[in-house]
Enzyme design. Structure first.
Site, short mmCIF file in Angstrom:
data_model
loop_
_atom_site.label_atom_id
_atom_site.label_comp_id
_atom_site.label_asym_id
_atom_site.label_seq_id
_atom_site.Cartn_x
_atom_site.Cartn_y
_atom_site.Cartn_z
CD GLU A 113 -2.83 -1.04 2.46
OE1 GLU A 113 -3.77 -1.78 2.64
OE2 GLU A 113 -2.57 -0.05 3.31
CB CYS A 127 2.48 7.50 3.80
SG CYS A 127 2.56 6.16 4.92
CB CYS A 134 4.09 -5.77 9.30
SG CYS A 134 5.39 -5.19 10.61
CB CYS A 138 1.33 -3.31 16.29
SG CYS A 138 3.04 -2.93 16.07
CB CYS A 141 -1.21 -2.28 12.94
SG CYS A 141 -0.67 -2.28 11.24
CB CYS A 357 -0.15 0.93 7.51
SG CYS A 357 0.18 -0.10 8.66
#
Ligand code: SF4
Length: 374
Positions: A113, A127, A134, A138, A141, A357
């Site tokens: 993205e 961004c 990932c 987290c 997220c 994100c």
């Protein structure tokens, strides 16, 4: 009624997407250098330099549009290869027109993205993602919830910027800033990110000043140490999101590996060695990390010079968190200011288009799952 605009974009050409434009001067590791590719295609070096300039300065992504080349050569290149490997699969623009979010497809179809933010006052920020997915998981997220897919190359990173900048150019805007705050942890793909930075910074090419770029880490201490030792001129941001280890470990499991004491020691060493400011990102989660006590604990942690706290409003995901109210946000900021901590409350952008994100990819995945199910 206003609504966000969604555009499904045409599929990229299925030709060989070797990057002939890469000039090889920047510190980029390619499997086949552009020089080798030029030899293979019987292309003079000055032609390759013209292509590099066209891609990096004019943001051209189609060989047919490089008007400095003879028509026959443009045609031959067009038939032989694509300049850019990444293809935009989908884009969504917020109702207020300030934010456009892109879902890009890498050459193997892996999604990443990017976001274009048009700020009041004329600044334009991209961004972008430093990894596909990932691994840090987290809790708040969408990318973390989707898991890690793979590392991406420097050129994949560069091309995200190129495509976002090209979109801004079509509106008569230039890209002024770049943040590595999309999918992924930049310091877990350190070499590729730094190679991309070198390429973006090349005065003969894209020429984006290092100080206009910001790398945001979730707290990978060895990455901060290497960044410090290499005196990279790019800005450093650290996502804190909690001021005590127990809460931070719950929100950000990476804190179990590198707890606050280690992280803040690395940040202080960075400031001492570089005399540069550290930006601390703090996502405000309603009644989770936004109490007056949290603010006081945060102020106590951040003693010393050269720091700035950015308070970020939360964009909802499937995770069980809510955005802090304006009142709680202001009170949190006031406590920091009273204690001498410079603080900015970030303006919210793109709430209606899932601008945090991982959300566009998550939406795409759930759509595919729904289609498969039904
Ligand atoms: S917030 Fe950043 S570091 Fe954490 S899971 Fe999401 S992408 Fe990874």
């Amino acid at each position: 009624m206003t609504s966000s605009k969604v555009a499904a974009l045409p599929a990229a050409p299925q030709r060989d997407a070797r990057r002939i434009w890469w000039n090889g001067k920047a510190r980029v590791a390619g499997r086949q250098t552009a020089q080798e590719l030029c030899l293979e295609l019987d292309l003079a070096p000055y032609r390759q330099a013209q292509i590099y300039q066209a891609v990096c300065k004019e943001l051209v992504t189609d060989p047919a549009a490089i008007t400095v080349l003879p028509v026959a050569l443009r045609q031959r290149l067009r038939e032989t290869l694509a300049l850019v490997s990444l293809s935009p699969a989908r884009e969504v623009t917020s109702a207020d027109g300030q934010t456009t979010k892109f879902l890009f497809s890498l050459a193997d179809g892996t999604p990443v993205e990017g976001v274009l933010m048009r700020h009041r006052g004329g600044r334009t920020t991209a961004c972008i993602s430093s990894q596909a997915g990932c691994a840090l998981r987290c809790d708040f997220c969408a990318t973390g919830q989707g898991g890690f897919v793979r590392n991406i190359s420097a050129l994949d990173i560069f091309e995200q910027v190129l495509l976002v900048a090209a979109r801004a150019r079509r509106e008569g805007k230039s890209l002024t800033n770049l943040v590595f705050m999309g999918m992924g942890e930049p310091f877990l793909n350190y070499d590729a990110v730094m190679d991309a930075v070198a390429l973006l910074n090349d005065p003969q090419g894209f020429n984006l000043g290092a100080r206009r770029m910001t790398i945001s880490t979730a707290g990978v201490v060895p990455g901060i140490e290497r960044f410090t030792a290499e005196h990279v001129q790019v800005n450093l941001a650290i996502s804190l999101h909690a001021a005590d280890d127990e809460l931070r470990s719950r929100l950000m499991p990476i804190n179990r590996k590198w707890p606050l004491a280690l992280l803040l020691a690395a940040a202080r060493n960075y400031v001492a060695a570089t005399r540069r400011k550290v930006f601390y990102e703090y996502l405000l989660l309603d009644e989770v990390n936004d109490s007056p006590d949290d603010a006081r604990r945060l102020a106590d942690l951040l003693g010393g010079p050269l720091h700035h706290v950015n308070l970020i409003p939360y964009n909802a995901t499937d995770a069980p968190y809510r955005r802090s109210s304006p009142l709680r946000t202001r009170r949190f900021a006031d406590i920091l200011r009273e204690r001498g901590i410079p603080v900015t409350i970030r303006h919210t952008m793109g709430d209606d288009i899932a601008a945090a994100c991982g959300q566009l990819r998550a939406e795409g995945v759930s759509r595919r799952v729904r289609r498969a199910a039904g």
